[in-house]
Design an enzyme around this catalytic site. Structure first.
Site, PDB file in Angstrom:
ATOM      1  N   HIS A  17      74.650  30.577  38.059  1.00 23.88           N
ATOM      2  CA  HIS A  17      73.986  31.519  38.973  1.00 23.88           C
ATOM      3  C   HIS A  17      73.467  30.772  40.210  1.00 23.88           C
ATOM      4  O   HIS A  17      73.610  31.251  41.329  1.00 23.88           O
ATOM      5  CB  HIS A  17      72.786  32.177  38.275  1.00 23.88           C
ATOM      6  CG  HIS A  17      73.126  33.065  37.117  1.00 23.88           C
ATOM      7  ND1 HIS A  17      72.564  32.916  35.879  1.00 23.88           N
ATOM      8  CD2 HIS A  17      73.969  34.121  37.013  1.00 23.88           C
ATOM      9  CE1 HIS A  17      73.031  33.839  35.052  1.00 23.88           C
ATOM     10  NE2 HIS A  17      73.904  34.582  35.720  1.00 23.88           N
ATOM     11  N   LYS A  41      73.240  45.549  27.587  1.00 20.29           N
ATOM     12  CA  LYS A  41      72.641  44.324  27.031  1.00 20.29           C
ATOM     13  C   LYS A  41      71.162  44.521  26.703  1.00 20.29           C
ATOM     14  O   LYS A  41      70.462  45.243  27.417  1.00 20.29           O
ATOM     15  CB  LYS A  41      72.747  43.178  28.044  1.00 20.29           C
ATOM     16  CG  LYS A  41      74.151  42.719  28.347  1.00 20.29           C
ATOM     17  CD  LYS A  41      74.125  41.587  29.370  1.00 20.29           C
ATOM     18  CE  LYS A  41      75.520  41.114  29.743  1.00 20.29           C
ATOM     19  NZ  LYS A  41      75.497  40.193  30.903  1.00 20.29           N
ATOM     20  N   ARG A  90      84.063  34.085  37.166  1.00 19.05           N
ATOM     21  CA  ARG A  90      84.466  32.871  36.456  1.00 19.05           C
ATOM     22  C   ARG A  90      85.950  32.905  36.124  1.00 19.05           C
ATOM     23  O   ARG A  90      86.721  32.121  36.594  1.00 19.05           O
ATOM     24  CB  ARG A  90      83.643  32.701  35.176  1.00 19.05           C
ATOM     25  CG  ARG A  90      82.265  32.144  35.424  1.00 19.05           C
ATOM     26  CD  ARG A  90      81.380  32.327  34.245  1.00 19.05           C
ATOM     27  NE  ARG A  90      81.330  33.735  33.885  1.00 19.05           N
ATOM     28  CZ  ARG A  90      80.417  34.268  33.100  1.00 19.05           C
ATOM     29  NH1 ARG A  90      79.509  33.520  32.546  1.00 19.05           N
ATOM     30  NH2 ARG A  90      80.419  35.554  32.842  1.00 19.05           N
ATOM     31  N   SER A 128      75.007  32.886  30.436  1.00 20.91           N
ATOM     32  CA  SER A 128      73.705  33.054  29.778  1.00 20.91           C
ATOM     33  C   SER A 128      73.906  33.210  28.278  1.00 20.91           C
ATOM     34  O   SER A 128      73.118  32.702  27.477  1.00 20.91           O
ATOM     35  CB  SER A 128      72.986  34.279  30.336  1.00 20.91           C
ATOM     36  OG  SER A 128      72.816  34.152  31.716  1.00 20.91           O
TER      37      SER A 128
END
Ligand code: PNS
Length: 167
Positions: A17, A41, A90, A128
């Site tokens: 990040h 989430k 990514r 994360s």
């Protein structure tokens, strides 16, 4: 002033990040790092805790602000007159979901563009979720987060710590 919003769960913020925020800060006059709600989430850290950790990793980035928002991203973007939503990409696995969100956001609000920055090679596998998974087992997460973030994450998630507390 060209403002960009860099939204995410940041649960917790990682070097990946930080890299995206830093690069976005070079491209725009102001970057707002937005701790937003991902309804898919359940976060480990409160929004306030996540903001504190983001402050640690963005220290010295003078045109970066941090905020929280519980609503549709596009409403926040419009309210701030931001011209861009910056996301890090990514791998192919990120793409489908990000592409869908970008299209939906564009339909909801045409006034900002989604800008994808490709991750730096060293952060290719940094997420994360991976950080939390490794931290649970008390293993080293120094490749993914700075020490101040590491200490908070280990304290919260490490199973061995939890067992000690239960004694
Ligand atoms: O780091 P994440 O979990 O991939 O970030 C996803 C996030 C929080 C940016 C996304 O879920 C979001 O924009 N949430 C705000 C609510 C919203 O606007 N949802 C519709 C997106 S199409």
């Amino acid at each position: 002033m060209r403002i960009a919003v860099c939204p995410g769960s940041f649960d917790p913020v990682t070097y990946g990040h930080r890299d995206i925020i830093k690069r976005a800060a070079k491209m725009f006059d102001k970057v707002i790092v937005l701790v937003a709600v991902n309804s898919a989430k359940t976060p480990c850290f409160t929004a306030e805790e996540r903001v504190e950790l983001i402050k640690v990793v963005t220290e010295g980035m003078d045109n970066v602000e941090i905020d929280t928002f519980d609503g549709l991203l596009v409403d926040y973007v419009k309210e701030k007159s931001a011209v861009a939503i910056v996301k890090g990409l990514r791998a192919v696995t990120d793409f489908e979901n990000e592409f869908q969100q970008a299209l939906a956001n564009k339909i909801l609000y045409d006034g900002a563009e989604t800008v994808f920055l490709t991750t730096s090679a060293e952060n290719m596998y940094c997420s994360s979720s991976i950080v939390k998974e490794i931290a649970k087992y008390g293993r080293n997460i120094d490749s993914f987060v700075p020490s101040k973030v590491r200490d908070v994450v280990i304290e919260r998630l490490c199973k061995t710590n939890k067992k000690e507390e239960e004694k």
